[in-house]
Every structure is written in C-alpha cells, then in structure tokens.
Design an enzyme around this catalytic site. Structure first.
Site, PDB file in Angstrom:
ATOM      1  N   GLY A  46       0.727  -0.734   0.200  1.00 53.87           N
ATOM      2  CA  GLY A  46      -0.001  -0.139  -0.117  1.00 53.87           C
ATOM      3  C   GLY A  46       1.252   0.949  -0.350  1.00 53.87           C
ATOM      4  N   GLN A  51       2.675   9.958   1.425  1.00 51.88           N
ATOM      5  CA  GLN A  51       3.906   9.052   1.397  1.00 51.88           C
ATOM      6  C   GLN A  51       5.019   9.768  -0.103  1.00 51.88           C
ATOM      7  OE1 GLN A  51       2.244   5.300   2.391  1.00 51.88           O
ATOM      8  NE2 GLN A  51       4.591   4.942   3.300  1.00 51.88           N
ATOM      9  N   CYS A  88       6.169  -0.607   7.184  1.00 55.44           N
ATOM     10  CA  CYS A  88       5.738   0.575   6.261  1.00 55.44           C
ATOM     11  C   CYS A  88       7.336   1.381   5.253  1.00 55.44           C
ATOM     12  CB  CYS A  88       5.365   2.244   7.320  1.00 55.44           C
ATOM     13  SG  CYS A  88       4.699   3.652   6.778  1.00 55.44           S
ATOM     14  N   LEU A  89       6.918   1.629   4.418  1.00 55.41           N
ATOM     15  CA  LEU A  89       7.650   2.374   2.939  1.00 55.41           C
ATOM     16  C   LEU A  89       8.635   3.434   3.566  1.00 55.41           C
ATOM     17  CD1 LEU A  89       5.934   1.634  -0.226  1.00 55.41           C
ATOM     18  CD2 LEU A  89       7.987   0.078   0.659  1.00 55.41           C
ATOM     19  N   HIS A 130      -3.603   1.003   7.638  1.00 61.87           N
ATOM     20  CA  HIS A 130      -2.228   1.608   7.888  1.00 61.87           C
ATOM     21  C   HIS A 130      -2.715   2.769   7.060  1.00 61.87           C
ATOM     22  CE1 HIS A 130       2.098   1.101   8.189  1.00 61.87           C
ATOM     23  NE2 HIS A 130       1.666   1.788   7.056  1.00 61.87           N
ATOM     24  N   GLU A 131      -3.091   2.189   5.787  1.00 59.10           N
ATOM     25  CA  GLU A 131      -3.042   3.809   4.800  1.00 59.10           C
ATOM     26  C   GLU A 131      -3.630   4.851   5.283  1.00 59.10           C
ATOM     27  OE1 GLU A 131      -0.223   3.484   2.984  1.00 59.10           O
ATOM     28  OE2 GLU A 131       0.197   1.170   3.221  1.00 59.10           O
ATOM     29  N   HIS A 134      -2.039   7.299   7.566  1.00 58.44           N
ATOM     30  CA  HIS A 134      -0.985   8.188   6.453  1.00 58.44           C
ATOM     31  C   HIS A 134      -2.321   8.927   6.819  1.00 58.44           C
ATOM     32  CE1 HIS A 134       2.679   6.098   5.902  1.00 58.44           C
ATOM     33  NE2 HIS A 134       1.943   4.858   6.405  1.00 58.44           N
TER      34      HIS A 134
HETATM   35 ZN    ZN Z   1       2.913   3.293   5.951  1.00 62.13          ZN
END
Ligand code: ZN
Length: 157
Positions: A46, A51, A88-89, A130-131, A134
């Site tokens: 995701g 991000q 997480c990226l 999670h997304e 953000h």
């Molecule tokens: Zn993330």
C-alpha cells in the site's frame, strides 16, 4: 512509468492532515498511476499520497493481486481485533506489532468517482487501516502493541 520519491520518517509531511479530492482530474489519474508504480517498485502492499508528499485523501492498496484505488476513504464500521506485524515504506527496515480491527467496512470513491463500499477482513483490513492512518498524519509506530518487540527488531538491523 514514473516513480515518486517516498518520504521517510521523520519527514514532517508524514504528520500533516490531508484534503479531500473534489474531482478526479487527469492530474489525479497520473498521480494514481505514479503511486501504483512506486508501490509496486518498492514491493509494498500500500501507499498513501502523503508518503510521496501529496496532502490528499488518496491511497492505493494491493493485496492478493487485487488493486484498490481509495479516494476520500472513510471506515464506517469496525469489528473485532487482531494483533499482527506491520512495516511501512516510510519507516524502512523496521517492523512492529499493531492492533487493528479484524473486519472493516469502508466507503470511498473509485477513479470513476463512483461511490464504493468494501468489506475487508484480516490482512486487507490491516493494510487499509494502515494507509488510512497516513491520511491523518499517523504512522504505525505511534500505535505499537509491544514497544519491546519493536526495539528488539530495531537492534537487529
Ligand atoms: Zn505506511
């Protein structure tokens, strides 16, 4: 294909709130394509717009070869609880345990501006939650179920 730079913690843009998308313009369509490319290139499940430095209510999620483009997503129902690992990226090289609802119901708009409702469970529900965090400036490291585990993994890097 265009890759965008993924912002990493503690970049302050990851902590900002986001704005709703009024209209799916060609610019938004390109943004979505770039987000999908960037997510796949980084082997993430995701990616949320903040991000890549864009403060809009937009996220892409891809789980079990199903791609979801979530515009202005809102969770309207949560059921149950489950603790599971997340990464997480924007927090590279780390993982931690987070408590999430087991089942969620989500409303969002798709790329055609159609109003969609999605019921998701388990890993898909986790990825979506999670997304969506953000989009409110929240990172998974803010809600770790076990701080010890997180630190242990950090030391292993
Ligand atoms: Zn993330």
């Amino acid at each position: 294909m265009a890759l965008r730079e993924v912002r990493t913690n503690p970049d302050p843009i990851l902590r900002k709130n986001t704005r709703e998308i009024d209209k799916v313009t060609p610019r938004i369509q390109i943004l979505v394509e770039d987000m999908i490319d960037t997510m796949r290139h980084a082997e993430g499940v995701g990616l949320a717009a903040p991000q890549i430095g864009v403060l809009k209510k937009l996220a892409v999620v891809e789980v079990e070869e199903q791609l979801y483009v979530l515009i202005n997503p809102v969770i309207i129902k949560r059921e149950g609880e489950e603790i599971g690992p997340e990464g997480c990226l924007s927090v590279p090289g780390k993982q931690g345990l987070v408590k999430r609802p087991k089942n969620i119901t989500l409303k969002y708009k798709d790329l055609n501006e159609a109003e969609m409702t999605l019921e998701a469970s388990d890993f898909l529900a986790r990825a979506i939650c999670h997304e969506l965090d953000h989009l409110n400036g929240v990172l998974y490291i803010d809600k770790l179920a076990s701080q010890e585990e997180y630190q242990a993994q950090e030391q292993n890097q």
